[in-house]
Design an enzyme around this catalytic site. Structure first.
Site, PDB file in Angstrom:
ATOM      1  N   LYS A   1      -4.294  -4.986   5.296  1.00 21.48           N
ATOM      2  CA  LYS A   1      -4.374  -6.438   5.457  1.00 21.48           C
ATOM      3  C   LYS A   1      -3.140  -6.962   6.194  1.00 21.48           C
ATOM      4  O   LYS A   1      -2.421  -7.853   5.703  1.00 21.48           O
ATOM      5  CB  LYS A   1      -4.532  -7.094   4.087  1.00 21.48           C
TER       6      LYS A   1
ATOM      7  N   ARG B   1      -3.853  -1.857  -2.795  1.00 20.75           N
ATOM      8  CA  ARG B   1      -4.118  -2.002  -1.357  1.00 20.75           C
ATOM      9  C   ARG B   1      -2.860  -2.501  -0.641  1.00 20.75           C
ATOM     10  O   ARG B   1      -2.547  -2.063   0.466  1.00 20.75           O
ATOM     11  CB  ARG B   1      -5.294  -2.962  -1.152  1.00 20.75           C
TER      12      ARG B   1
ATOM     13  N   GLU C   1     -17.115  -5.348  10.741  1.00 24.07           N
ATOM     14  CA  GLU C   1     -16.911  -6.374   9.706  1.00 24.07           C
ATOM     15  C   GLU C   1     -17.366  -7.723  10.207  1.00 24.07           C
ATOM     16  O   GLU C   1     -17.615  -7.910  11.395  1.00 24.07           O
ATOM     17  CB  GLU C   1     -15.420  -6.491   9.381  1.00 24.07           C
TER      18      GLU C   1
END
Ligand code: PLP
Ligand code: COI
Length: 344
Positions: free
Chosen positions: A191, A89, A227
Site C-alpha cells: 500500500k 501488511r 483491480e
C-alpha cells in the site's frame, strides 16, 4: 463541523456522510531513527505536522498507508475487522519500501487508542463507520535517493459513509485502455502512497464520463483484470467465484481474503487465478471488495466499445449473499465463527 467540547456529540449529520475528510479530536504519533527502536508513541490533539522540506516522503514518496474501520454494534460493542492483517501488511510494505517496521503490538495499540480517544466520532450503529488511517513514512531529511534517517508512524481516524454513492446500487466501471496501475516487480502489492497519485487522473476522467471507477488490466498482456481503483475484483460464473491471483501487482486486500474465506465456508468454489477481461465480461455477476468499498456490486463494465451488463443492473444473488454475510459479521449482527472482530 465546529466542536470544542470533546465529550459532546459532534456536529455532524451521520446520515449525509460520504467518504470524505472530517477533522477529529486526537491522533497517535511515534518516531524512529533509522536502525534504532521506535520511541514510545503518544496521543495528541489532531494537528498539522512539521516536516523538513527534504523529508523522504515528500521528495521520494517513501511512505505507505493502511485503511481499516471500527463499527458500533447494536449492543454497543465497538468492533474492528481483522486489524492484525493490516498490521502485517504494513510490515511487508515497510520492508519493501526500506522503512522501519512497526510491530504488530505497537500497531494494534495505536489503533485502539485512536478509536478510544475519538469515540464520539464513531457513528451510531448502522449509520457509518470510523475509518482508521495508519501512515508510516520517511520523515527524516535526505537528499540522495535512499531510505530516510527517521520514520514516523501516525494514526488518525475519520467518520465515513459510503465509498460509492448509492451503496448497493450496482456501479458502472470502465476498463482503462491507456493506463496500468502496477508492473511485475514494482510496488503494486503493497500500500505504497506512490501507487495512488497516478490513478487519480484516469479515475477522474472516468467519473466525468459517468463511471464510478476504472478497472485496470495487467501491464504485460493488457488482458487480465487486476483491480478496481482501490478495491479488488471478483466475478461469479455458474456459481463459482473468480478473483485475480496475487502475483505482486495487486494489493492483497483483507476484504478480498475475507470474501474468499466466507464464500468457501458457504460452500462456494473460489478460484484465485488469471481473470481474462473477456471472461469477466461474460460472467453472471461481478463485484469489488475493499475496506472502503465493502462489497460493491458492479452493474456494467465498458471495455473497448463493448458493454457487459450484469443481472440487468440488479444486485446478483451471490453478491448479495456475500455482502449480507460479511456485513453481518463486521457489524456484530451475526456470530463471528472466524474471530474476525475484536472489540476495542
Ligand atoms: N486494492 C487497492 C489498490 C486498495 O487501495 C485497497 C484498499 O485498501 C484494496 C484493494 C482493498 O484492500 P482491503 O480490503 O484490505 O481494504
Ligand atoms: C481502503 O479501502 O481502505 C482504501 O484504502 C481505499 C482508498 C480510500 C484508498
Amino acid at each position: 463541523m465546529e466542536e470544542t467540547d470533546s465529550g459532546a456529540e459532534p456536529a455532524i449529520d451521520w446520515d449525509s456522510m460520504t467518504f470524505s475528510f472530517t477533522e477529529t479530536d486526537r491522533m497517535y504519533i511515534a518516531k524512529c531513527k533509522q536502525g534504532e527502536d521506535w520511541q514510545a508513541g503518544i496521543m495528541q490533539d489532531f494537528q498539522e505536522l512539521r516536516l523538513s522540506p527534504a523529508a523522504g516522503v515528500i521528495n521520494y514518496g517513501q511512505g505507505l498507508f493502511e485503511g481499516m474501520k471500527a463499527r458500533r454494534a447494536e449492543d454497543g460493542r465497538v468492533l474492528l475487522f481483522r486489524p492484525e492483517l493490516n498490521a502485517r501488511r504494513a510490515q511487508g510494505g515497510s520492508r519493501r519500501l526500506g522503512m522501519a517496521v512497526v510491530s504488530e503490538e505497537m500497531f494494534l495499540d495505536a489503533v485502539h487508542q485512536v478509536v478510544q480517544e475519538n469515540i464520539r466520532w464513531l457513528p451510531p450503529n448502522g449509520r457509518g463507520e470510523l475509518y482508521i488511517r495508519p501512515l508510516i513514512f520517511g520523515s527524516g531529511a535526505i537528499l540522495g535517493v535512499a531510505p530516510a534517517p527517521e520514520y514516523t508512524f501516525l494514526v488518525y481516524a475519520v467518520p465515513v459513509g459510503l465509498y460509492f454513492k448509492g451503496g448497493m446500487n450496482p456501479i458502472a466501471l470502465k476498463v482503462s485502455n491507456e493506463f496500468h496501475r502496477a508492473a511485475p516487480g514494482g510496488s503494486g502489492g503493497v500500500k505504497a502512497i506512490g501507487n495512488y497519485a497516478p490513478g487519480m487522473m484516469p479515475s477522474k476522467n472516468a467519473k466525468a464520463e459517468g463511471y464510478a471507477e476504472i478497472i485496470y488490466l495487467d501491464a504485460v498482456h493488457h488482458r487480465y483484470v487486476e483491480e478496481v481503483g482501490a478495491a479488488n475484483f471478483f466475478c461469479v460464473k455458474d456459481n463459482v467465484l473468480y478473483t485475480p491471483e496475487l502475483t505482486g501487482t495487486i494489493l492483497p486486500g483483507i476484504t478480498r481474503l475475507s470474501t474468499i474465506e466466507l464464500a468457501r465456508s458457504l460452500g462456494y468454489q473460489v478460484l484465485e487465478t488469471k481473470v481474462d477481461i473477456e471472461f469477466a465480461m461474460g460472467a453472471d455477476e461481478a463485484f469489488c471488495a475493499g475496506t472502503a468499498a465493502v462489497i460493491s456490486p458492479i452493474g456494467s463494465i465498458e471495455h473497448g466499445g463493448n458493454v457487459a451488463t450484469y443481472c440487468d443492473g440488479e444486485v446478483g444473488a451471490v453478491t448479495k449473499q456475500l455482502y449480507d454475510a460479511l456485513t453481518a459479521i463486521q457489524e456484530g449482527r451475526a456470530p463471528d465463527p472466524f474471530g474476525w472482530t475484536p472489540s476495542v
